[in-house]
Write an enzyme that holds these catalytic residues in place. Structure first.
Site, PDB file in Angstrom:
ATOM      1  CE  LYS A  88       2.049 -40.901 -50.444  1.00 35.25           C
ATOM      2  NZ  LYS A  88       1.216 -41.960 -51.122  1.00 35.25           N
ATOM      3  CE  LYS A 127       5.219 -42.473 -52.507  1.00 28.84           C
ATOM      4  NZ  LYS A 127       3.433 -42.528 -53.243  1.00 28.84           N
TER       5      LYS A 127
HETATM    6  C1  PBG Z   1      -1.751 -41.707 -53.488  1.00 26.23           C
HETATM    7  C2  PBG Z   1      -0.268 -41.756 -53.917  1.00 26.23           C
HETATM    8  C3  PBG Z   1       0.160 -41.231 -54.051  1.00 26.23           C
HETATM    9  C4  PBG Z   1       1.652 -42.511 -55.330  1.00 26.23           C
HETATM   10  C5  PBG Z   1       1.723 -43.017 -54.782  1.00 26.23           C
HETATM   11  N1  PBG Z   1      -0.116 -43.764 -53.731  1.00 26.23           N
HETATM   12  C6  PBG Z   1       0.396 -39.793 -54.688  1.00 26.23           C
HETATM   13  C7  PBG Z   1       0.820 -39.217 -53.287  1.00 26.23           C
HETATM   14  O1  PBG Z   1       0.737 -39.233 -52.205  1.00 26.23           O
HETATM   15  O2  PBG Z   1       0.326 -37.107 -53.491  1.00 26.23           O
HETATM   16  C8  PBG Z   1       2.649 -41.780 -55.757  1.00 26.23           C
HETATM   17  C9  PBG Z   1       3.420 -41.728 -56.491  1.00 26.23           C
HETATM   18  C10 PBG Z   1       4.386 -41.143 -57.673  1.00 26.23           C
HETATM   19  O3  PBG Z   1       5.009 -40.555 -57.273  1.00 26.23           O
HETATM   20  O4  PBG Z   1       4.996 -41.637 -58.921  1.00 26.23           O
HETATM   21  N2  PBG Z   1      -1.631 -41.531 -52.191  1.00 26.23           N
HETATM   22 ZN    ZN Z   2      -3.457 -40.717 -51.246  1.00 28.68          ZN
END
Ligand code: PBG
Ligand code: ZN
Length: 323
Positions: free
Chosen positions: A195, A248
C-alpha cells in the site's frame, strides 16, 4: 515471412472472433464493492467527493447488499463511520459498532455474499492516524494488539475475511495469532501488503472522515518510487499468514502488480481507489471521457497486469454493463 502472409487484422474482423481470442476477461465475480456503514436508521447519504457512493446505515446497507449480490459481485468491503472517536480508536473494537452490526445483519440476511472488513484505526482515532500516536510518532507495536482486537471483533460478528490496511509491521502475524487462539483457523486474511502513500486516497478521506489532523502516512505506507520493497512486504505477509495479497492503488502501479504476479503463486488483489474512481467520474461528467468505456478499460488493465480480483467503486456499474 511477414505481410501480407501475416495480417493481425484477420482476428479482429468481428466481435465473435475478437471474443474468441480475447486474453483477459472481466467478470463480476472478480469484483469486490467497498461500502461505508454508519450509525442510525434509514441513512443513505451521498459522499460528495465520490458521487454514487453513500454512507449507509445497517438497514439500508442490507438492501443495497442484496442488489450487489444479485449482480454477481463476490463481496463487499466494509468501512466504519463510528459514532465516537478517541486517541486510541476504542470504538473500533465495539461489538455494537456499525461494522460489527453490519456483519451480523449481512450474515443473517444476504446469503453467499462475502463480507470483508477493513481493519485500520484511522476512521476511529480522534487524530485520524492509523495507529497509536505518542509524541507525534505513530507507534508500531502498541498498535498491533488494537488491530488484532478489532479484527477479532469483526470475525466474532460474522466477517468472512479481514483486510488489514494499516501497514504496521507485524500486523498480519498479530491478527493470525488472535484468530488461531479463538478458533477462527479458516478465516482468510486479505492483506493490504503493498500500500503506497498515495494522493489518490483524497476522496476517501472525506468519505471516511479519516484525514490525519497533523503529518501524513509516509512513515508506514510505501514510497511511490519503490518496487523491490514490495517483494519484501509480500514475503513477510505470506510468512505471517496472509492468504490474499493486495496492491493499492491499482492503476498507477500496474508494474508492481505484474512483478508480483510473476513472482508469487498467491491470489492477488488490486484496489482501484477513490481518486482513480472520482477522477474518471469527473471527466465523464465534463463530457471529456466516455465513462462506461474508460471504466471497463481501466478494469481490464488491472486484470491484464495480473490481478485476480479488483476492489472497485465501479463494481456495480461495471457488472451492469457486463450483464
Ligand atoms: C485506511 C484506508 C484508506 C483506504 C483504504 N483503507 C485510506 C488511507 O490509507 O488513508 C483508501 C481507499 C480509497 O482511497 O478508496 N487505512
Ligand atoms: Zn488507516
Amino acid at each position: 515471412m511477414g505481410f501480407p502472409v501475416t495480417r493481425p487484422r484477420r482476428l479482429r474482423t468481428n466481435e465473435t472472433i475478437r471474443a474468441m481470442v480475447r486474453e483477459t476477461r472481466l467478470s463480476p465475480s472478480q469484483f469486490i464493492y467497498p461500502m461505508f456503514v454508519c450509525p442510525g436508521k434509514g441513512v443513505k447519504k451521498e459522499i460528495s467527493s465520490m458521487p454514487g457512493n453513500y454512507h449507509w446505515s445497517v438497514d439500508t446497507l442490507v438492501e443495497e447488499a442484496r442488489s450487489v449480490k444479485s449482480l454477481g459481485i463476490s463481496g463487499v468491503l466494509l468501512f466504519g463511520i463510528p459514532g465516537s472517536k478517541d486517541e486510541v480508536g476504542s470504538s473500533a473494537c465495539d461489538d455494537r459498532g456499525p461494522v460489527q452490526e453490519a456483519c451480523r445483519a449481512l450474515r443473517r440476511e444476504v446469503r453467499d455474499l462475502l463480507v470483508i472488513t477493513d481493519v485500520c484505526l484511522c476512521e476511529y482515532t480522534s487524530h485520524g492516524h492509523c495507529g497509536v500516536v505518542h509524541n507525534e510518532e505513530i507507534r508500531n507495536d502498541p498498535t498491533l494488539e488494537l488491530l488484532a482486537g478489532m479484527a477479532l471483533s469483526h470475525v466474532n460478528a460474522g466477517a468472512d475475511i479481514v483486510a488489514p490496511s494499516d501497514m504496521m509491521d507485524g500486523r498480519v502475524g498479530a491478527i493470525r495469532t488472535v484468530l488461531e487462539k479463538n478458533g477462527h483457523q479458516n478465516v482468510p486474511i486479505l492483506s493490504y501488503a503493498v500500500k503506497y502513500a498515495s494522493a489518490y486516497y483524497g476522496p476517501f478521506r472525506e468519505a471516511a472522515q479519516s484525514a490525519p489532523a497533523f503529518g501524513d502516512r509516509r512513515s508506514h505506507q510505501m514510497d511511490p518510487a519503490n518496487v523491490r520493497e514490495a517483494i519484501r512486504e509480500v514475503e513477510s505477509d505470506i510468512e505471517e499468514g496472509a492468504d490474499i495479497l493486495m496492491v493499492k492503488p491499482a492503476g498507477p502501479y500496474l508494474d508492481v502488480i505484474r512483478m508480483l504476479r510473476d513472482r508469487f503463486a498467491v491470489p492477488l488483489a488490486a484496489y482501484q481507489v477513490s481518486g482513480e474512481y472520482s477522477a474518471l467520474v469527473a471527466a465523464g461528467r465534463l463530457g471529456w471521457l466516455d465513462l462506461p468505456k474508460v471504466m471497463l478499460e481501466s478494469l481490464i488493465g488491472i486484470r491484464r497486469a495480473g490481478a485476480d480480483m479488483v476492489l472497485t467503486y465501479f463494481a456495480k456499474d461495471a457488472a451492469r454493463i457486463l450483464a
